[in-house]
Design a protein around this motif. Sequence first.
Motif, PDB file in Angstrom:
ATOM      1  N   ALA A 192     -16.669  13.209 113.654  1.00 19.65           N
ATOM      2  CA  ALA A 192     -17.146  14.289 112.833  1.00 19.65           C
ATOM      3  C   ALA A 192     -17.381  15.520 113.957  1.00 19.65           C
ATOM      4  CB  ALA A 192     -18.179  13.920 111.856  1.00 19.65           C
ATOM      5  N   LEU A 193     -18.383  15.081 114.904  1.00 17.36           N
ATOM      6  CA  LEU A 193     -18.840  16.178 115.753  1.00 17.36           C
ATOM      7  C   LEU A 193     -17.595  16.619 116.536  1.00 17.36           C
ATOM      8  CD1 LEU A 193     -21.830  14.137 117.226  1.00 17.36           C
ATOM      9  CD2 LEU A 193     -21.799  16.255 115.855  1.00 17.36           C
ATOM     10  N   PHE A 194     -16.499  16.049 116.839  1.00 16.88           N
ATOM     11  CA  PHE A 194     -15.391  16.410 117.695  1.00 16.88           C
ATOM     12  C   PHE A 194     -14.462  17.357 116.754  1.00 16.88           C
ATOM     13  CE2 PHE A 194     -11.189  16.141 119.544  1.00 16.88           C
ATOM     14  CZ  PHE A 194     -11.185  16.009 120.636  1.00 16.88           C
ATOM     15  N   ILE A 195     -14.363  17.010 115.579  1.00 12.02           N
ATOM     16  CA  ILE A 195     -13.625  17.844 114.570  1.00 12.02           C
ATOM     17  C   ILE A 195     -14.258  19.191 114.422  1.00 12.02           C
ATOM     18  CG2 ILE A 195     -12.672  17.979 112.386  1.00 12.02           C
ATOM     19  CD1 ILE A 195     -12.283  14.843 112.351  1.00 12.02           C
ATOM     20  N   ASN A 196     -15.658  18.942 114.206  1.00 13.17           N
ATOM     21  CA  ASN A 196     -16.322  20.296 113.980  1.00 13.17           C
ATOM     22  C   ASN A 196     -16.275  21.255 115.258  1.00 13.17           C
ATOM     23  OD1 ASN A 196     -18.401  21.891 112.102  1.00 13.17           O
ATOM     24  ND2 ASN A 196     -19.719  21.596 114.108  1.00 13.17           N
ATOM     25  N   ASP A 197     -16.077  20.676 116.363  1.00 13.48           N
ATOM     26  CA  ASP A 197     -15.840  21.491 117.652  1.00 13.48           C
ATOM     27  C   ASP A 197     -14.576  21.428 118.241  1.00 13.48           C
ATOM     28  OD1 ASP A 197     -17.444  22.953 119.418  1.00 13.48           O
ATOM     29  OD2 ASP A 197     -17.768  21.239 120.966  1.00 13.48           O
ATOM     30  N   LEU A 198     -13.819  21.507 117.254  1.00 17.65           N
ATOM     31  CA  LEU A 198     -12.449  21.583 117.729  1.00 17.65           C
ATOM     32  C   LEU A 198     -12.005  22.672 118.716  1.00 17.65           C
ATOM     33  CD1 LEU A 198     -10.530  18.869 117.400  1.00 17.65           C
ATOM     34  CD2 LEU A 198      -9.233  20.347 115.598  1.00 17.65           C
ATOM     35  N   SER A 199     -12.298  23.622 118.648  1.00 14.95           N
ATOM     36  CA  SER A 199     -12.051  24.922 119.346  1.00 14.95           C
ATOM     37  C   SER A 199     -12.138  24.750 120.740  1.00 14.95           C
ATOM     38  CB  SER A 199     -12.507  26.097 118.580  1.00 14.95           C
ATOM     39  OG  SER A 199     -14.020  26.075 118.794  1.00 14.95           O
ATOM     40  N   ARG A 200     -13.443  23.969 120.998  1.00 16.21           N
ATOM     41  CA  ARG A 200     -13.877  23.837 122.288  1.00 16.21           C
ATOM     42  C   ARG A 200     -13.146  22.824 123.260  1.00 16.21           C
ATOM     43  NH1 ARG A 200     -17.982  21.181 125.339  1.00 16.21           N
ATOM     44  NH2 ARG A 200     -18.384  20.008 123.308  1.00 16.21           N
ATOM     45  N   GLN A 201     -12.158  22.016 122.338  1.00 15.39           N
ATOM     46  CA  GLN A 201     -11.547  20.605 122.966  1.00 15.39           C
ATOM     47  C   GLN A 201     -10.122  20.912 123.294  1.00 15.39           C
ATOM     48  OE1 GLN A 201     -13.658  18.366 123.183  1.00 15.39           O
ATOM     49  NE2 GLN A 201     -15.346  18.979 121.886  1.00 15.39           N
ATOM     50  N   ALA A 202      -9.767  22.160 123.509  1.00 14.71           N
ATOM     51  CA  ALA A 202      -8.304  22.591 123.662  1.00 14.71           C
ATOM     52  C   ALA A 202      -7.859  21.941 124.978  1.00 14.71           C
ATOM     53  CB  ALA A 202      -8.246  24.238 124.088  1.00 14.71           C
ATOM     54  N   HIS A 203      -8.713  21.718 126.264  1.00 13.74           N
ATOM     55  CA  HIS A 203      -7.981  21.226 127.365  1.00 13.74           C
ATOM     56  C   HIS A 203      -7.838  19.805 127.131  1.00 13.74           C
ATOM     57  CE1 HIS A 203      -9.004  24.545 129.770  1.00 13.74           C
ATOM     58  NE2 HIS A 203      -9.850  24.824 129.191  1.00 13.74           N
ATOM     59  N   ILE A 204      -8.781  19.013 126.224  1.00 10.76           N
ATOM     60  CA  ILE A 204      -8.613  17.566 126.231  1.00 10.76           C
ATOM     61  C   ILE A 204      -7.316  17.476 125.178  1.00 10.76           C
ATOM     62  CG2 ILE A 204      -9.539  15.588 124.852  1.00 10.76           C
ATOM     63  CD1 ILE A 204     -12.488  16.495 125.832  1.00 10.76           C
TER      64      ILE A 204
END
Length: 297
Positions: free
Chosen positions: A61-73
């Motif tokens: 849930a935390l990952f999905i909420n912060d998805l915009s910051r996970q572009a490199h991953i």
Amino acid sequence: AAAMLRSLRRRWDGYKYRFVPWLALNLRRKRRTLRYVPESSQDKIISDEDVFETLLKIFKALFINDLSRQAHILALLPEIRCKYMELVTVEQKQSEVNSCNHQSQLVFSPEEILFNTLGFSITRDRSSLVSAGTGVFVTKGFVPKGTLVSMYPGTVYRKHEPIFFQSLGNPFIFRCIDGILIDGNDRGLSRSVYRSCSRRDQLGPFQMSDESWLTSALQNPLAVGQYVNNCSHEKAANVCYQEFDVPEYFPVELKQYLPNIVYSHEIDSHLRCVVLVTLRDIKQGEELFSNYYTVVS
């Protein structure tokens, strides 16, 4: 002079590990670090599977909420990207059904994500105990008995690893049943050691641990367990500690929310985490209290 320094260094390298039993110096003053459990089986209030599933649920849930910051991953893991994109689509459809707000993606605080996912939120605040300093409270919602309510962050030390200097005047060192120590101090030398180890183990864009518990802006809202105060005659324990070894198959993209890191990366073993589990139902406004001496089974 150089030869003398090398000789002293060799002597120190062989002697420093004798300082690991720092409890001998802190036994009377730091009894909060002691915990005695007759058998390892009595340390399990809930199963490891339940711990794993709860962490997976909140971290996703935390990952999905912060998805915009996970572009490199996501760029390096296309199959993972597809999975999370599907989850985001499902959540957006549910949001459109339950709300009139049709934004592309709602961004919540970590505390709101915790409440939306597990039904409660917690925070650090001044303890209700006189002279106890900071404590941890349930600020919203309801926590049923047998629920993972918090995590104990910090650097994980094996029995032979040096922790003497970090332990001086440090009330945040937790001792596991097998002698493993977790230093949950977010200041001074302990803080520097954790950050150094965390950045050492980072693999490109993949963070193997969470550093945010060292700050006031937590990415993992559960990582406040080191501030849970000891129970007293007036305040009975309502949570207990439970050890959990993170399995190898833990999703790599979610390790960025684990608030623990091993001191030595050369040791091939599972990462030790300690979670706090509720011993009874806990209502909004209640402070969490643990038992530093035993685990109630």
